[in-house]
Design an enzyme around this catalytic site. Structure first.
Site, PDB file in Angstrom:
ATOM      1  N   GLY A 250     100.980 -28.702  17.723  1.00 29.04           N
ATOM      2  CA  GLY A 250     100.589 -29.379  18.810  1.00 29.04           C
ATOM      3  C   GLY A 250      99.172 -29.933  18.642  1.00 29.04           C
ATOM      4  O   GLY A 250      98.577 -30.947  18.997  1.00 29.04           O
ATOM      5  N   ASP A 251      98.242 -28.792  18.318  1.00 27.56           N
ATOM      6  CA  ASP A 251      96.848 -29.077  18.228  1.00 27.56           C
ATOM      7  C   ASP A 251      96.454 -30.100  17.187  1.00 27.56           C
ATOM      8  O   ASP A 251      95.663 -30.993  17.426  1.00 27.56           O
ATOM      9  CB  ASP A 251      96.198 -27.923  17.808  1.00 27.56           C
ATOM     10  CG  ASP A 251      96.594 -26.597  18.856  1.00 27.56           C
ATOM     11  OD1 ASP A 251      97.084 -27.126  20.080  1.00 27.56           O
ATOM     12  OD2 ASP A 251      96.490 -25.625  18.336  1.00 27.56           O
TER      13      ASP A 251
HETATM   14  N1  ADP Z   1     110.321 -28.773  13.609  1.00 25.83           N
HETATM   15  C1  ADP Z   1     109.361 -29.898  13.458  1.00 25.83           C
HETATM   16  N2  ADP Z   1     109.758 -30.693  12.513  1.00 25.83           N
HETATM   17  C2  ADP Z   1     108.955 -31.776  12.297  1.00 25.83           C
HETATM   18  N3  ADP Z   1     107.893 -31.899  13.045  1.00 25.83           N
HETATM   19  C3  ADP Z   1     107.453 -31.100  14.044  1.00 25.83           C
HETATM   20  C4  ADP Z   1     108.466 -29.970  14.180  1.00 25.83           C
HETATM   21  N4  ADP Z   1     107.676 -29.183  15.081  1.00 25.83           N
HETATM   22  C5  ADP Z   1     106.533 -29.894  15.524  1.00 25.83           C
HETATM   23  N5  ADP Z   1     106.349 -30.885  14.872  1.00 25.83           N
HETATM   24  C6  ADP Z   1     105.526 -32.036  14.933  1.00 25.83           C
HETATM   25  O1  ADP Z   1     104.275 -31.673  15.760  1.00 25.83           O
HETATM   26  C7  ADP Z   1     104.056 -32.294  17.126  1.00 25.83           C
HETATM   27  C8  ADP Z   1     103.681 -31.197  18.085  1.00 25.83           C
HETATM   28  O2  ADP Z   1     104.876 -30.294  17.993  1.00 25.83           O
HETATM   29  P1  ADP Z   1     105.255 -29.601  19.709  1.00 25.83           P
HETATM   30  O3  ADP Z   1     106.006 -28.368  18.981  1.00 25.83           O
HETATM   31  O4  ADP Z   1     105.848 -30.482  20.413  1.00 25.83           O
HETATM   32  O5  ADP Z   1     103.864 -29.339  20.258  1.00 25.83           O
HETATM   33  P2  ADP Z   1     103.402 -27.851  20.802  1.00 25.83           P
HETATM   34  O6  ADP Z   1     103.131 -26.946  19.611  1.00 25.83           O
HETATM   35  O7  ADP Z   1     102.018 -28.104  21.727  1.00 25.83           O
HETATM   36  O8  ADP Z   1     104.477 -27.367  21.621  1.00 25.83           O
HETATM   37  C9  ADP Z   1     105.531 -32.889  17.044  1.00 25.83           C
HETATM   38  O9  ADP Z   1     105.128 -33.913  18.083  1.00 25.83           O
HETATM   39  C10 ADP Z   1     105.863 -33.221  15.860  1.00 25.83           C
HETATM   40  O10 ADP Z   1     105.345 -34.507  15.331  1.00 25.83           O
HETATM   41  O1  FBP Z   2      95.659 -20.557  24.739  1.00 29.08           O
HETATM   42  P1  FBP Z   2      97.301 -20.292  24.501  1.00 29.08           P
HETATM   43  O2  FBP Z   2      97.969 -21.263  25.385  1.00 29.08           O
HETATM   44  O3  FBP Z   2      97.568 -18.969  24.830  1.00 29.08           O
HETATM   45  O4  FBP Z   2      97.604 -20.731  22.926  1.00 29.08           O
HETATM   46  C1  FBP Z   2      97.008 -20.392  22.066  1.00 29.08           C
HETATM   47  C2  FBP Z   2      97.990 -20.411  20.678  1.00 29.08           C
HETATM   48  O5  FBP Z   2      98.142 -21.542  20.341  1.00 29.08           O
HETATM   49  C3  FBP Z   2      97.724 -22.120  19.300  1.00 29.08           C
HETATM   50  O6  FBP Z   2      96.547 -22.723  19.484  1.00 29.08           O
HETATM   51  C4  FBP Z   2      98.868 -22.918  18.605  1.00 29.08           C
HETATM   52  O7  FBP Z   2      99.048 -23.810  19.570  1.00 29.08           O
HETATM   53  P2  FBP Z   2     100.131 -25.015  19.147  1.00 29.08           P
HETATM   54  O8  FBP Z   2     101.274 -24.461  18.501  1.00 29.08           O
HETATM   55  O9  FBP Z   2     100.671 -25.520  20.556  1.00 29.08           O
HETATM   56  O10 FBP Z   2      99.318 -26.153  18.565  1.00 29.08           O
HETATM   57  C5  FBP Z   2      97.492 -20.737  18.670  1.00 29.08           C
HETATM   58  O11 FBP Z   2      96.631 -20.918  17.514  1.00 29.08           O
HETATM   59  C6  FBP Z   2      97.212 -19.768  19.647  1.00 29.08           C
HETATM   60  O12 FBP Z   2      97.424 -18.480  19.232  1.00 29.08           O
END
Ligand code: ADP
Ligand code: FBP
Length: 301
Positions: A250-251
């Site tokens: 997500g980041d």
């Molecule tokens: N299993 C996956 N396969 C392919 N792309 C992924 C997958 N998981 C995450 N991504 C990519 O990373 C982006 C952010 O992932 P997401 O899991 O929705 O965010 P967050 O970590 O903030 O919950 C997605 O929109 C996609 O592009």
């Molecule tokens: O501040 P929060 O919501 O606890 O999230 C921190 C965690 O999320 C992350 O930034 C990863 O976030 P994403 O998977 O959403 O990109 C990790 O590096 C960290 O451990």
């Protein structure tokens, strides 16, 4: 210049195993330690794309020193405020048949340290971008992101917020440039479960009506939906690939979006494409995507 703020950085302790059983002793088959926290990850991926940024936030204790060391070792430019007591958190990420996380609480942040961060943020100039990302420790008022946006109002600073619940809801009236909830976090804001693009679009439109300019809803392996400030809905699927570790995906998406937006001079379709490329490239690799990883996914989209 882009500034990222991570109120609650972490050391991400990532362990891989074939299966994980709750209530049992599980043994790691592979383990890694990474600097973590949302703003830090955004900065690291921006750095991989040769876009300079400065990491702000709070660190404490031996874990905090290690976060800073690792961030710098990976090319990060940091100006963290060091807390006198406590330790930055360690977030456990278990990658097995499923992904499980235990995110720590983080240290207490005294009022004078909070004020020091606000003073740093006051030095931002028109044209700068501020990314507020991640959770805050429980002793910080949950309108802190709102307080920051209020201070920045009318100063020509582009603000990105990646947060959940009230922390996110409270800032929307200050018209952030970009918010990036995932579909679950978006649904939580409205106490609904979201399944279809139509349902997601309805909620995204509500956030836009409340003030958010661009609403980027990430959908994990299903890609992302962007409700742009031009009123259009942009939708892209993730490319096919093998999930290795989605921590930081997500980041990475936020970093990719900003990079794509800048490079294309504001083309939202291109920003979304770069966002998905960076997010998926990170998900397909052990840690945050490199420039080559991102280019490879971009070329396949
Ligand atoms: N299993 C996956 N396969 C392919 N792309 C992924 C997958 N998981 C995450 N991504 C990519 O990373 C982006 C952010 O992932 P997401 O899991 O929705 O965010 P967050 O970590 O903030 O919950 C997605 O929109 C996609 O592009
Ligand atoms: O501040 P929060 O919501 O606890 O999230 C921190 C965690 O999320 C992350 O930034 C990863 O976030 P994403 O998977 O959403 O990109 C990790 O590096 C960290 O451990």
């Amino acid at each position: 210049m882009i500034y990222t703020v991570t109120f609650n950085p972490s050391l991400d302790y990532v362990v891989h195993m074939k299966t994980f059983t709750a209530g049992d002793i599980n043994r790691a088959e592979q383990e890694m330690i990474y600097p973590g926290g949302k703003g830090i990850n955004v900065s690291l991926v921006l750095g991989n794309l040769h876009i300079p940024s400065k990491m702000l936030g709070f660190i404490a204790g031996f874990t905090g020193r290690e976060i800073e060391r690792l961030a710098k070792a990976n090319g990060g430019d940091t100006d963290f405020i060091v807390l006198d007591e406590g330790c930055s958190r360690i977030n456990l990420k278990v990658s097995a048949d499923d992904e499980t996380a235990v995110n720590g609480m983080g240290p207490h942040i005294p009022e004078e340290k909070l004020q020091a961060l606000l003073t740093q943020i006051d030095t931002l100039k028109a044209g700068d971008t501020l990314v507020l990302a991640g959770s805050i420790s429980s002793d910080i008022p949950d309108d802190i992101y709102e307080q920051i946006l209020k201070r920045l109002q009318g100063r020509g600073i582009r603000v990105v917020v990646d947060a959940t619940g009230d922390l996110l809801k409270n800032v929307i009236k200050y018209k952030p440039f970009l918010i990036k909830p995932n579909n679950f976090e978006l649904g939580e804001l409205f106490s609904v479960d979201l399944h279809t693009d139509e349902e997601i679009t309805v909620c995204a439109k509500q956030l836009q009506a409340m003030g958010a300019r661009n609403v980027l809803v990430s959908l994990g392996g299903d890609g992302a939906l962007l409700l742009g400030e031009d009123g259009q809905v942009y939708r892209r699927q993730s490319p096919n690939g093998t999930l290795v570790n989605s921590v930081g995906a997500g980041d990475s998406m936020v970093a990719g979006f900003l990079a794509g937006f800048e490079a294309s001079k504001g083309d939202l379709n291109e920003a979304l494409k770069m966002g998905i490329s960076a997010g998926s490239a990170s998900a397909f690799h052990e840690w945050l995507a490199t420039e080559d990883d991102i280019k490879e996914v971009y070329a396949a989209l």
